[in-house]
Write an enzyme that holds these catalytic residues in place. Structure first.
Site, mmCIF file in Angstrom:
data_model
loop_
_atom_site.group_PDB
_atom_site.id
_atom_site.type_symbol
_atom_site.label_atom_id
_atom_site.label_comp_id
_atom_site.label_asym_id
_atom_site.label_seq_id
_atom_site.Cartn_x
_atom_site.Cartn_y
_atom_site.Cartn_z
ATOM 1 N N ASN A 9 76.888 77.051 38.604
ATOM 2 C CA ASN A 9 75.948 78.102 38.913
ATOM 3 C C ASN A 9 76.883 79.192 39.391
ATOM 4 O O ASN A 9 77.253 79.174 40.393
ATOM 5 C CB ASN A 9 74.961 77.737 40.104
ATOM 6 C CG ASN A 9 74.248 78.865 40.718
ATOM 7 O OD1 ASN A 9 74.109 79.970 39.993
ATOM 8 N ND2 ASN A 9 73.646 78.664 41.682
ATOM 9 N N LYS A 11 76.277 82.254 40.250
ATOM 10 C CA LYS A 11 75.604 83.084 41.402
ATOM 11 C C LYS A 11 75.998 84.390 41.083
ATOM 12 O O LYS A 11 76.068 84.915 40.035
ATOM 13 C CB LYS A 11 75.927 82.814 42.951
ATOM 14 C CG LYS A 11 75.776 81.189 43.033
ATOM 15 C CD LYS A 11 75.704 81.036 44.687
ATOM 16 C CE LYS A 11 75.815 79.508 44.776
ATOM 17 N NZ LYS A 11 75.393 79.125 46.126
ATOM 18 N N GLU A 96 68.347 79.888 47.022
ATOM 19 C CA GLU A 96 68.296 81.033 47.384
ATOM 20 C C GLU A 96 67.351 82.087 46.748
ATOM 21 O O GLU A 96 66.970 82.952 47.591
ATOM 22 C CB GLU A 96 69.994 81.680 46.903
ATOM 23 C CG GLU A 96 71.205 80.984 47.824
ATOM 24 C CD GLU A 96 72.247 80.777 47.053
ATOM 25 O OE1 GLU A 96 72.541 81.398 45.882
ATOM 26 O OE2 GLU A 96 73.196 80.075 47.458
ATOM 27 N N GLU A 166 69.455 69.622 45.995
ATOM 28 C CA GLU A 166 70.611 70.384 46.616
ATOM 29 C C GLU A 166 69.904 70.665 48.065
ATOM 30 O O GLU A 166 69.110 71.491 48.423
ATOM 31 C CB GLU A 166 70.410 71.823 45.860
ATOM 32 C CG GLU A 166 70.948 71.669 44.864
ATOM 33 C CD GLU A 166 71.588 73.090 44.247
ATOM 34 O OE1 GLU A 166 72.814 72.886 43.635
ATOM 35 O OE2 GLU A 166 71.066 74.270 44.196
ATOM 36 N N GLY A 172 77.056 75.884 49.869
ATOM 37 C CA GLY A 172 77.691 76.852 50.182
ATOM 38 C C GLY A 172 78.309 76.536 51.791
ATOM 39 O O GLY A 172 79.083 77.649 52.156
ATOM 40 N N SER A 212 77.974 71.724 47.850
ATOM 41 C CA SER A 212 79.383 71.527 48.428
ATOM 42 C C SER A 212 79.943 70.352 47.462
ATOM 43 O O SER A 212 80.856 69.817 47.649
ATOM 44 C CB SER A 212 79.396 71.385 49.869
ATOM 45 O OG SER A 212 79.127 72.599 50.442
HETATM 46 C C1 PEP Z 1 74.553 75.987 44.216
HETATM 47 O O1 PEP Z 1 74.851 77.242 44.289
HETATM 48 O O2 PEP Z 1 73.505 75.557 43.628
HETATM 49 C C2 PEP Z 1 75.398 75.191 44.995
HETATM 50 C C3 PEP Z 1 75.372 73.735 45.153
HETATM 51 O O3 PEP Z 1 76.532 75.574 45.591
HETATM 52 P P1 PEP Z 1 78.014 75.192 46.353
HETATM 53 O O4 PEP Z 1 78.486 74.251 45.424
HETATM 54 O O5 PEP Z 1 78.738 76.429 46.550
HETATM 55 O O6 PEP Z 1 77.102 74.361 47.497
#
Ligand code: PEP
Length: 251
Positions: A9, A11, A96, A166, A172, A212
Site C-alpha cells: 500500500n 498510500k 486511514e 490491521e 506506521g 509495521s
Molecule cells: C498500511 O498502510 O496498511 C500499513 C500496514 O502500514 P505500515 O506497514 O507502514 O504499518
C-alpha cells in the site's frame, strides 16, 4: 492450501516518475514463484504501473473506490475506471480512510459488493485501536467490522475477497503485533467466517496481517497458521525491503 499474498500500500507517496523507478526496481528483485504480489499505488500512478507490470503476474490494486457506477460524485473513482487503468484489486476500509474520511462498515460493504460484482478483488481492512484492545473489546470491534463489511455476501463472494487484519496501533508506528497476537486474531476471524458461512469457506479465505511488517519480522508473522500474507505500508516503498518481505513469504 491458501496462497500467500503480499500487497504493498503506497498510500499518498510517489509521483509518476518515482512510480516507474520503484516498479522497475521491484521487478529486478528476486521474487519467488508461488507468492501472490500486489502493488497499490495512488490513482495517478495506476496506468504507469500497469504498463510496467504487464506480463509480470503482479496484481495492480487501487487504495479506494466509489460504491457508485458513475455520476456527479466529484473526486471519486469508479470500478470501471480502475479496471480500464489495469487494476484487478482494490483496498477498501483502510483505517486511514475510516479515521480521516468517515468510512463506515456499511460503505465498505457497498464498495466491496460493487468490486466483487465487477471482477475486482477487494482487500477489506479491519482492526482495533489501542484503546479498544486495552479496553478488552477487540473481538467485539473486529467481529462487528467483519459482520458489517461482509453482511449479505454469498459464500463464493467471501471466498474470493481478501481480509487484511490491521491493528490500528501497529500501522506506521513501528510497533507490530507479536506473531502470537496476530495469529490469535486471525484464528478468531477465520472462526467467525466459519460461523457465518462454513468451515470450507473459512479454509479458503485469505487473511493478511498489516501493521509495521518489515523484513526482520515478516518471517515470524508469515509462518503462523492463519496468516496468509501481509499488507505492507512503509516497507513497500523501497524495493529491497518489499522484495525481502515477499521472499519471507516464499519459504
Ligand atoms: C498500511 O498502510 O496498511 C500499513 C500496514 O502500514 P505500515 O506497514 O507502514 O504499518
Amino acid at each position: 492450501m491458501r496462497k500467500k499474498l503480499i500487497a504493498g500500500n503506497w498510500k499518498m507517496y510517489k509521483t509518476i516518475p518515482e512510480t516507474e523507478e520503484l516498479i522497475k526496481a521491484v521487478l529486478k528483485e528476486a521474487l519467488p514463484k508461488g507468492v501472490g504480489i500486489a502493488i497499490c499505488p495512488p490513482f495517478t500512478s495506476l496506468m504507469a504501473a500497469a504498463s510496467l507490470l504487464k506480463g509480470s503476474g503482479i496484481h495492480l490494486g487501487a487504495q479506494n473506490m466509489s460504491e457508485n457506477d458513475e455520476g456527479a460524485f466529484t473526486g471519486e473513482i469508479s470500478w470501471k475506471m480502475l479496471k480500464s487503468a489495469g487494476c484487478d484489486m482494490v483496498i477498501l476500509g483502510h483505517s486511514e480512510r475510516r479515521q480521516y474520511y468517515g468510512e463506515t462498515n456499511e460503505k465498505v460493504n457497498a464498495k466491496a459488493r460493487k468490486a466483487l460484482a465487477n471482477g475486482l478483488t477487494p482487500i477489506v481492512c479491519v482492526g482495533e485501536t489501542l484503546q479498544e484492545r486495552e479496553g478488552g473489546v477487540m473481538e467485539k470491534v473486529v467481529g462487528g467490522q467483519i459482520r458489517g463489511c461482509l453482511a449479505g455476501f454469498s459464500a463464493p463472494d467471501v471466498e474470493s475477497l481478501v481480509i487484511a487484519y490491521e491493528p490500528v496501533w501497529a500501522i506506521g508506528t513501528g510497533r507490530n503485533a507479536t506473531p502470537e497476537q496476530a495469529q490469535s486474531v486471525h484464528a478468531f476471524i477465520r472462526g467467525l467466517v466459519s460461523e457465518l458461512h462454513s468451515a470450507a469457506t473459512a479454509e479458503k479465505i485469505v487473511i493478511q496481517y498489516g501493521g509495521s511488517v518489515k523484513p526482520d519480522n515478516a518471517a515470524n508473522l508469515l509462518c503462523q497458521h492463519d496468516i496468509d500474507g501481509a499488507l505492507v505500508g512503509g516497507a513497500c516503498l523501497k524495493a529491497e525491503s518489499f522484495g525481502a518481505i515477499i521472499r519471507a513469504a516464499g519459504v
